[in-house]
Design an enzyme around this catalytic site. Structure first.
Site, PDB file in Angstrom:
ATOM      1  N   HIS A 100      29.353  27.873  40.217  1.00  9.12           N
ATOM      2  CA  HIS A 100      30.432  27.678  39.258  1.00  9.12           C
ATOM      3  C   HIS A 100      30.665  26.185  39.033  1.00  9.12           C
ATOM      4  O   HIS A 100      30.603  25.388  39.969  1.00  9.12           O
ATOM      5  CB  HIS A 100      31.714  28.350  39.746  1.00  9.12           C
ATOM      6  CG  HIS A 100      31.637  29.841  39.672  1.00  9.12           C
ATOM      7  ND1 HIS A 100      31.384  30.500  38.495  1.00  9.12           N
ATOM      8  CD2 HIS A 100      31.760  30.797  40.607  1.00  9.12           C
ATOM      9  CE1 HIS A 100      31.383  31.802  38.719  1.00  9.12           C
ATOM     10  NE2 HIS A 100      31.596  32.003  40.001  1.00  9.12           N
ATOM     11  N   LYS A 125      44.686  34.491  37.256  1.00 13.11           N
ATOM     12  CA  LYS A 125      44.940  34.082  35.872  1.00 13.11           C
ATOM     13  C   LYS A 125      45.671  35.180  35.104  1.00 13.11           C
ATOM     14  O   LYS A 125      46.481  34.915  34.215  1.00 13.11           O
ATOM     15  CB  LYS A 125      43.619  33.739  35.172  1.00 13.11           C
ATOM     16  CG  LYS A 125      43.805  33.166  33.761  1.00 13.11           C
ATOM     17  CD  LYS A 125      42.530  32.533  33.265  1.00 13.11           C
ATOM     18  CE  LYS A 125      41.525  33.586  32.870  1.00 13.11           C
ATOM     19  NZ  LYS A 125      41.900  34.266  31.599  1.00 13.11           N
TER      20      LYS A 125
END
Length: 920
Positions: A145, A577
């Site tokens: 990532h 999130k």
């Protein structure tokens, strides 16, 4: 307190030394005026940080604004490099502390020695530990990532500086002044090299770059240090030989979710690269063993098995005729190189002395090495095996010929579209998308039982379908080439229903990845990934349908050692999130507990895969505490967890720190699995309280992020998200779809952006509203006081709540609302931006106030002065970077900046990331 004084004084000395060398470098290459400007900015920022005076604030602003473009770039680089050098000094302080404990004969917290002491104190016999380890499964999984912003050249120079700084310390301890001076001279050169090395990448990373970058950690840490962890375990728990339960996994080259560059070609490249590094390591170690074991048969007669191994060697030199160990190792070396050739690898090692048959599998190589060890032990020379032969044998058992297990991952919507196209092309159903879940499950079950293939060479398919089928074909081929452990799982992102898993099973069937005759089973375990809050709540239902389905359970849930086992992955980033850190953490805890009970009821072993990010906003934080804080009974000796972005470098760049983190994982699994039995059950009032708190926090978070008009516009204009997207820091796009919606943005850039502007919102927002709502609902002042006492009990007695809030406190200590306010002024809609920032500020004050009351502290991190000091030491070097970043972004968005100024923005992103350490 002796530890803190020892570590901090030496740490301060190292930081001063490195800072002085950086200053000398600035003077030499940039001149006295630039050095003076950096010093004035640093001193002003330090005063402002300590006293917060308006005069210092305006002075700092003037100093930064009047910098000419070239000087701006140099100032940014100076403060960025100081953060990198401070990181090196802090890592050495950690190593210093471990050495100090070793000299005192004390066990570091979380070490295997610490676990052994705690288990012994509880009365757990070593035999019980050995029993657990015999069936354990612990796997850190490396991912690529895009939060590692540093170039590999910078990382390599950092390693060199760290090694020299350590060497200087050893020389100082030995009172070798000439060696100290030589080390400092070398450090000066290395700091100069760092200054003259380009900090930013000129091109975006490809997946192939990410594969190659990860291999550096294999050479320095994983191949040499994983065997050392096994050796420590065997010594502590009187275990002559442990099964290889601690292995390495990787997503680099196999994670296709939202990543069009990942294909069958990257899978092949990833496994070939891993195999290359592993086999080169084996070959180098075998060659070195040959030099170390020139034992004569006249003085040390070999046992029959070793004699036979030596006779098969192609080494016919008369000079080694009476050296059976060397001849045996020469034969092993020749077979290793033949194996590499058969696998299509070109090892960068010495050529073999002769031809030999390749090994069919890694177990054969391990068996040959064990023959040598057994012969040495047979005539009292077992000690000769310990330095190199034993670690090599263990490495072969752990890494095989494939290196790390490569996970495959794809989003459920992509897999659904591929299956729909196959079914339509084969005239099974014209519109699979329109079927409801029950119809899909029946159809897929029927197709899985059918012997007729769906895929035909005579039919044309879309490019996406061809790419996906090629991935499964490559998985079959690579398993045959490198062994079944090379690829053994396929993860389904955004799993929402049972059909999402059956679609992967059907693709395996079409590509020859089912085994068995009457009861067929998927060769690749299908692993659901539950990501959003809703998905986590639905997870027990989905898995219950699978476990209760008579025709599907055997297909998807493989048996390991007689007991079926199934892995379930839990997503920390997207659930955070989606619902905020508090609601996400609680939903994950509840899903873990409920899934464990469900699997136990069906006699299936559950292995949880925790998709944790580097920062608290993506489920990060110390791994040891997180594992120990799992719901009682749910670890059971098995866990996988992701290691992402800059966290890989922080944990594994230095071999000693790398071994420490590997030990922490194993120790946490041992303690969570075996100490749980003696721990009291979690107080139900704790869980009921957190259920209510999480509900209030979830509403507050959703209200801000998803229900406040204009919030998305505020985020995209008041944070450096757009500038981050331009950085060449990773191969994966920052959003799944380019819609400008928060929902479609990946969790990584979401969290990374909030870190850059010093709000770090995903790591704390909602806690204050959650606690306030919980206290308010008590109704009376007495009830509020009783609930406040309950919260303090939860902190004292519940590891999960303690871990959750400890991570939050660390994040809060890194926030800075004064700096964040400057970013808020970048908002395109200033009036709406001011209102949104005011809401964020109110929640921050509410959160800090409630946390200090619960923890009975006057200031953040009062109970952890060492961490507080280290954060305070960094801030004067971090603050100028934030101020410069805001000014450069403002100029950039007004069109008053050239390519050089744009690089300056990117340099500030790099420097702030280094200063905060865990930002993505």
């Amino acid at each position: 307190m002796r530890r803190a004084i020892t570590d901090d004084s030496a740490l301060r000395d190292d930081i001063r030394l490195l800072g002085r060398l950086l200053g000398q470098t600035l003077r030499h290459f940039e001149g006295e005026p630039l050095y003076a400007a950096v010093e004035e900015i640093r001193q002003t920022a330090t005063r402002f940080r300590r006293h917060g005076g308006a005069d210092d604030a305006s002075r700092l602003d003037r100093l930064l604004k009047r910098l000419p473009p070239d000087a701006t770039m140099s100032v940014v680089r100076a403060f960025s490099y100081f953060s990198l050098l401070a990181n090196i000094a802090e890592d050495l302080a950690q190593i210093r502390h471990l050495r100090l404990l070793g000299r005192r004969g004390e066990a570091a917290r979380g070490s295997i020695a610490d676990a052994a002491q705690r288990l012994a104190a509880q009365g757990t016999p070593p035999a019980r530990v050995r029993q657990l380890l015999a069936h354990a499964d612990v796997m850190p999984v490396l991912t690529a990532h895009p939060t590692e912003v540093q170039r590999k050249s910078i990382l390599d120079t950092e390693r060199a500086i760290a090694a020299t700084l350590d060497r200087r310390e050893q020389a100082a301890a030995a009172d070798d002044r000439s060696a100290v001076a030589a080390a400092e001279e070398q450090l000066a050169g290395q700091v100069a090299t760092l200054w003259l090395t380009r900090m930013l990448r000129t091109a975006r990373l490809t997946v192939f770059d990410e594969i190659d970058n990860a291999l550096a950690y294999w050479r320095s840490t994983f191949l040499p240090q994983l065997p050392a962890v096994y050796e420590e375990l065997q010594a502590r728990f009187d275990a002559p030989r442990l099964a290889p339960f601690l292995r390495l996994g990787s997503w680099i080259g196999g994670d296709r979710d939202g990543h069009p560059q990942v294909t069958a070609a990257t899978m092949r490249r990833a496994l070939a690269a891993q195999a290359q590094v592993a086999l080169e390591h084996y070959a180098q170690q075998v060659h070195a063993l040959g030099a170390e074991l020139p034992l004569s048969a006249l003085l040390s007669p070999p046992d029959p098995a070793l004699a036979r191994l030596a006779e098969r060697s192609p080494d016919s030199s008369p000079h080694r005729a009476d050296e059976p160990y060397r001849r045996a190792l020469t034969g092993i070396y020749s077979r290793l190189l033949a194996t590499a050739d058969a696998l299509g690898l070109d090892l960068r090692v010495r050529p073999a002395l002769g031809e030999a048959a390749p090994y069919g599998q890694a177990d054969e190589l391990a068996a040959d090495l064990q023959v040598i060890a057994a012969s040495l032990a047979g005539h009292g020379a077992a000690a000769l095996a310990r330095p190199r032969l034993a670690p090599l044998t263990r490495a072969v058992e752990v890494f095989g010929f494939h290196g790390a297990t490569l996970d495959l991952r794809q989003s459920s919507d992509v897999l659904e579209s591929v299956v729909a196209e196959l079914l339509a092309a084969a005239e099974v159903t014209p519109d699979y998308h329109r079927l409801d879940e029950a119809q899909r499950t029946r159809l897929l079950s029927r197709e899985l039982a059918h012997t007729r293939p769906l895929v035909s060479a005579h039919l044309a398919y879309s490019e996406r379908t061809r790419i996906e089928l090629a991935v499964f074909d490559a998985a079959r081929e690579l398993r045959r080439r490198f062994g079944s452990r090379a690829i053994d799982k396929h993860i389904v992102s955004h799993t929402e229903q049972l059909s999402d898993l059956l679609e992967v099973a059907l693709l395996q069937k079409e590509c020859g990845l089912l085994t068995g005759t009457e009861l067929r089973c998927c060769e690749l375990m299908v692993v659901p990934l539950f990501e959003t809050i809703d998905d986590l709540q639905r997870a027990p239902q989905v898995m219950g349908e699978l476990l209760e389905h008579p025709g599907l359970r055997h297909l998807l849930v493989p048996a390991a050692g007689g007991r079926p086992i199934q892995e379930v992955m839990l997503g920390y980033s997207d659930s955070n999130k989606d619902g905020g850190f508090l609601a996400s953490s609680w939903a994950l805890y509840k899903a873990t507990r409920t899934l464990h009970r469900l699997f136990e009821a069906h006699g299936v072993r559950l292995r949880l895969f925790h998709g944790r990010g580097g920062t608290v906003g993506r489920g990060g934080g110390p791994s040891f505490e997180a594992i120990v804080a799992q719901p009682p009974g749910t670890v059971g000796g098995a866990i996988r967890l992701t290691e992402q972005g800059e966290i890989i470098h922080a944990k594994y760049a230095d071999p000693r720190i790398g071994q420490r983190h590997l030990e922490l994982l194993v120790s946490a699994v041992l303690q969570a699995s075996l100490l749980d039995a003696a721990a009291p059950p979690v107080d139900r009032t704790f869980e009921e309280a957190l259920e209510e708190i999480a509900g209030h926090a979830h509403r507050a978070y959703r209200g801000l992020v998803y229900e406040t008009e204009g919030f998305a516009g505020f985020f995209f204009s008041a944070t450096p998200i757009n500038e981050i997207s331009e950085l060449n820091i990773g191969s994966r796009p920052s959003a799944r779809r380019d819609t400008g919606r928060i929902e479609d943005l990946r969790a990584i850039p979401w969290v990374f952006s909030w870190g850059q502007c010093r709000v770090l919102l995903p790591g704390w927002f909602g806690f204050g509203s959650g606690i306030e709502g919980f206290l308010e609902s008590a109704g009376t002042a007495a009830g509020r006081r009783a609930r406040a006492r309950l919260l303090r009990r939860m902190l004292a007695e519940w590891p999960f709540f303690r871990d959750l809030t400890s991570n939050m406190e660390m994040v809060l200590a890194k926030t800075d609302l004064a700096i964040a306010h400057r970013y808020a002024q970048l908002a395109a809609d200033r009036r709406r931006g001011a209102a949104i920032f005011s809401a964020i500020e109110r929640e921050w004050r509410l959160t800090v106030g409630h946390w200090l009351a619960i923890s009975r502290q006057r200031n953040l991190l009062e109970s952890n002065p060492e961490l507080a000091l280290r954060i305070r030491q960094r801030l004067p070097y971090l603050d100028p970077l934030n101020h410069l970043q805001v000014e450069l972004i403002r100029r950039h968005r007004r069109g008053r900046i050239d390519a050089r100024g744009k690089r300056g923005i990117h340099l500030t992103i790099n420097g702030i990331s280094a200063g905060l350490r865990n930002t993505g």
